[in-house]
Design a protein around this motif. Sequence first.
Motif, PDB file in Angstrom:
ATOM      1  N   VAL A   6     -11.411   2.267   3.113  1.00  0.00           N
ATOM      2  CA  VAL A   6     -10.055   2.023   2.626  1.00  0.00           C
ATOM      3  C   VAL A   6      -9.111   1.782   3.800  1.00  0.00           C
ATOM      4  N   ALA A   7      -8.321   0.709   3.695  1.00  0.00           N
ATOM      5  CA  ALA A   7      -7.381   0.368   4.755  1.00  0.00           C
ATOM      6  C   ALA A   7      -5.946   0.716   4.408  1.00  0.00           C
ATOM      7  N   ALA A   8      -5.623   0.800   3.108  1.00  0.00           N
ATOM      8  CA  ALA A   8      -4.258   1.120   2.691  1.00  0.00           C
ATOM      9  C   ALA A   8      -4.277   1.590   1.242  1.00  0.00           C
ATOM     10  N   VAL A   9      -3.284   2.399   0.881  1.00  0.00           N
ATOM     11  CA  VAL A   9      -3.148   2.869  -0.493  1.00  0.00           C
ATOM     12  C   VAL A   9      -1.690   2.746  -0.919  1.00  0.00           C
ATOM     13  N   SER A  10      -1.472   2.631  -2.225  1.00  0.00           N
ATOM     14  CA  SER A  10      -0.128   2.614  -2.784  1.00  0.00           C
ATOM     15  C   SER A  10      -0.230   3.124  -4.208  1.00  0.00           C
ATOM     16  N   GLY A  11       0.852   3.725  -4.703  1.00  0.00           N
ATOM     17  CA  GLY A  11       0.794   4.250  -6.057  1.00  0.00           C
ATOM     18  C   GLY A  11       2.154   4.666  -6.567  1.00  0.00           C
ATOM     19  N   ASN A  12       2.174   5.027  -7.841  1.00  0.00           N
ATOM     20  CA  ASN A  12       3.359   5.595  -8.448  1.00  0.00           C
ATOM     21  C   ASN A  12       2.936   6.778  -9.304  1.00  0.00           C
ATOM     22  N   TYR A  13       3.809   7.237 -10.181  1.00  0.00           N
ATOM     23  CA  TYR A  13       3.492   8.402 -11.003  1.00  0.00           C
ATOM     24  C   TYR A  13       2.371   8.132 -11.989  1.00  0.00           C
ATOM     25  N   ASN A  14       2.043   6.864 -12.204  1.00  0.00           N
ATOM     26  CA  ASN A  14       1.167   6.471 -13.289  1.00  0.00           C
ATOM     27  C   ASN A  14      -0.177   5.903 -12.853  1.00  0.00           C
ATOM     28  N   CYS A  15      -0.243   5.341 -11.649  1.00  0.00           N
ATOM     29  CA  CYS A  15      -1.474   4.691 -11.215  1.00  0.00           C
ATOM     30  C   CYS A  15      -1.530   4.608  -9.705  1.00  0.00           C
ATOM     31  N   SER A  16      -2.697   4.220  -9.182  1.00  0.00           N
ATOM     32  CA  SER A  16      -2.903   4.080  -7.743  1.00  0.00           C
ATOM     33  C   SER A  16      -3.696   2.809  -7.457  1.00  0.00           C
ATOM     34  N   LEU A  17      -3.451   2.217  -6.278  1.00  0.00           N
ATOM     35  CA  LEU A  17      -4.228   1.093  -5.788  1.00  0.00           C
ATOM     36  C   LEU A  17      -4.761   1.433  -4.405  1.00  0.00           C
ATOM     37  N   ALA A  18      -5.920   0.873  -4.078  1.00  0.00           N
ATOM     38  CA  ALA A  18      -6.488   1.009  -2.748  1.00  0.00           C
ATOM     39  C   ALA A  18      -6.926  -0.361  -2.258  1.00  0.00           C
ATOM     40  N   LEU A  19      -6.616  -0.661  -1.015  1.00  0.00           N
ATOM     41  CA  LEU A  19      -7.046  -1.888  -0.365  1.00  0.00           C
ATOM     42  C   LEU A  19      -8.175  -1.544   0.589  1.00  0.00           C
ATOM     43  N   THR A  20      -9.311  -2.177   0.437  1.00  0.00           N
ATOM     44  CA  THR A  20     -10.452  -1.903   1.307  1.00  0.00           C
ATOM     45  C   THR A  20     -10.487  -2.896   2.466  1.00  0.00           C
ATOM     46  N   ALA A  21     -11.244  -2.539   3.481  1.00  0.00           N
ATOM     47  CA  ALA A  21     -11.266  -3.327   4.714  1.00  0.00           C
ATOM     48  C   ALA A  21     -11.767  -4.751   4.498  1.00  0.00           C
ATOM     49  N   ASP A  22     -12.514  -4.992   3.424  1.00  0.00           N
ATOM     50  CA  ASP A  22     -13.017  -6.341   3.149  1.00  0.00           C
ATOM     51  C   ASP A  22     -12.046  -7.177   2.331  1.00  0.00           C
ATOM     52  N   GLY A  23     -10.800  -6.674   2.149  1.00  0.00           N
ATOM     53  CA  GLY A  23      -9.771  -7.450   1.466  1.00  0.00           C
ATOM     54  C   GLY A  23      -9.806  -7.378  -0.039  1.00  0.00           C
ATOM     55  N   ALA A  26      -8.819  -2.058  -5.476  1.00  0.00           N
ATOM     56  CA  ALA A  26      -9.294  -1.235  -6.591  1.00  0.00           C
ATOM     57  C   ALA A  26      -8.112  -0.480  -7.180  1.00  0.00           C
ATOM     58  N   GLY A  27      -8.107  -0.304  -8.502  1.00  0.00           N
ATOM     59  CA  GLY A  27      -7.026   0.411  -9.156  1.00  0.00           C
ATOM     60  C   GLY A  27      -7.552   1.465 -10.101  1.00  0.00           C
ATOM     61  N   TRP A  28      -6.776   2.551 -10.252  1.00  0.00           N
ATOM     62  CA  TRP A  28      -7.170   3.599 -11.186  1.00  0.00           C
ATOM     63  C   TRP A  28      -5.921   4.345 -11.661  1.00  0.00           C
ATOM     64  N   GLY A  29      -6.074   5.072 -12.745  1.00  0.00           N
ATOM     65  CA  GLY A  29      -4.959   5.820 -13.321  1.00  0.00           C
ATOM     66  C   GLY A  29      -4.692   5.376 -14.745  1.00  0.00           C
ATOM     67  N   ASN A  30      -3.484   5.656 -15.224  1.00  0.00           N
ATOM     68  CA  ASN A  30      -3.128   5.332 -16.597  1.00  0.00           C
ATOM     69  C   ASN A  30      -3.115   3.827 -16.819  1.00  0.00           C
ATOM     70  N   GLY A  31      -2.273   3.143 -16.072  1.00  0.00           N
ATOM     71  CA  GLY A  31      -2.257   1.692 -16.122  1.00  0.00           C
ATOM     72  C   GLY A  31      -1.987   1.112 -17.505  1.00  0.00           C
ATOM     73  N   GLU A  32      -1.080   1.716 -18.256  1.00  0.00           N
ATOM     74  CA  GLU A  32      -0.853   1.266 -19.633  1.00  0.00           C
ATOM     75  C   GLU A  32      -0.240  -0.113 -19.714  1.00  0.00           C
ATOM     76  N   TYR A  33       0.326  -0.617 -18.614  1.00  0.00           N
ATOM     77  CA  TYR A  33       0.897  -1.954 -18.607  1.00  0.00           C
ATOM     78  C   TYR A  33       0.044  -2.933 -17.799  1.00  0.00           C
ATOM     79  N   GLY A  34      -1.202  -2.573 -17.576  1.00  0.00           N
ATOM     80  CA  GLY A  34      -2.107  -3.467 -16.874  1.00  0.00           C
ATOM     81  C   GLY A  34      -2.069  -3.340 -15.367  1.00  0.00           C
ATOM     82  N   GLU A  35      -1.422  -2.284 -14.854  1.00  0.00           N
ATOM     83  CA  GLU A  35      -1.328  -2.128 -13.398  1.00  0.00           C
ATOM     84  C   GLU A  35      -2.689  -1.987 -12.726  1.00  0.00           C
TER      85      GLU A  35
END
Length: 358
Positions: A6-23, A26-35
């Motif tokens: 993992v090279a970077a992460v970002s998130g909010n109260y509802n979901c999280s994203l991770a950027l891997t070194a290969d560009g 990945a996303g996980w969490g509630n994501g009720e709006y397609g996040e």
Amino acid sequence: QTLTNVAAVSGNYNCSLALTADGKVAGWGNGEYGETNVPPGLSQVMAIAVGGCHCLALQSNGTVVAWGLNNQGQTNVPPGLANVVAVAAGGWHSLALRDDGTVVAWGSNDYGQTNVPAGLTNVVAIAADQYNSLALRRDGSLLVWGYNDWLWDGPMPVPAGLSNVVAMAAGDLHVTVLQGDGTVVCWRAPGVDYGQTHVPAGLTNVVAIAAGENHNLALRADGTVVAWGRNNSGQINVPTDLSKVVAIDANDDHSLALKADGTVRTWGNTGAVPGGITNVVAIAAGQYHDLALKGDGTVLGWGYNYDGQATGVRPTQYPYTSFGEVTIGGQRLTNVVAVAAGWVHSMALKADGSVVCW
């Protein structure tokens, strides 16, 4: 599940994203709006940002991809937008920084958050919160525009002479910055004044800052700590015997300090640091829980643990407080090099570049 490289992460109260070194993303969490529905085939990503209910990805060719909730046009990337070097996501708006130092904004403009000030150039970094946009210029000056708590029309006034900013910390409705000369500047939106922007006279030689909801901490080069702002829970009552501090953190209404001998001190609305904690190399303050990264790469957590945010294991009985080593899925968390804490969650970066959240 553990992500690797993992090279970077970002998130909010509802979901999280991770950027891997290969560009890849990945996303996980509630994501009720397609996040968390990362667009198929998305690749060559070099930066990510998560807003209120939408996500941005900056690709290596300087273009931007957006997905998630689009009720305010926040995922409608302007046609022809190119040469982007950074992105930021607000509550319902988006920002892009181009390689010529200019800023492009789109999405909700209810509070002027997408009204980029005319003539804004030489920008080197951008950020966004729910209703505001921020730009840091090459000369160290900071410009803010958007909500401004009703009372300002246009960019939020930033203290005159602000320059050479090397660190920033944000509280509930205030901003604290550290300048390269070791001095601190604070300002706030209109509202209740808890003294959080009243920097103590003569405060110099500051090397680090931290902000709670309505209070601030400053670590000086001599290892002492200065605090100011709201004191409803004793969060600015720095212990009189505290010295040789090497790191500080704050959250909500408590404060945390790491000493050179590897021990931890805390004060404010938090329980005492459990006995026997030594060999600590980094700390993180959550809302009502704290983390300590030890020199051997393991993590200790203590405090309120209703969602497992302190130790990774949720207690079954009131008062839902815990102390112990962090374990994930029954496995001891090891090889950690950095930790961070939110209100009710925690994160750890491992030596192999993977990120673990609990």
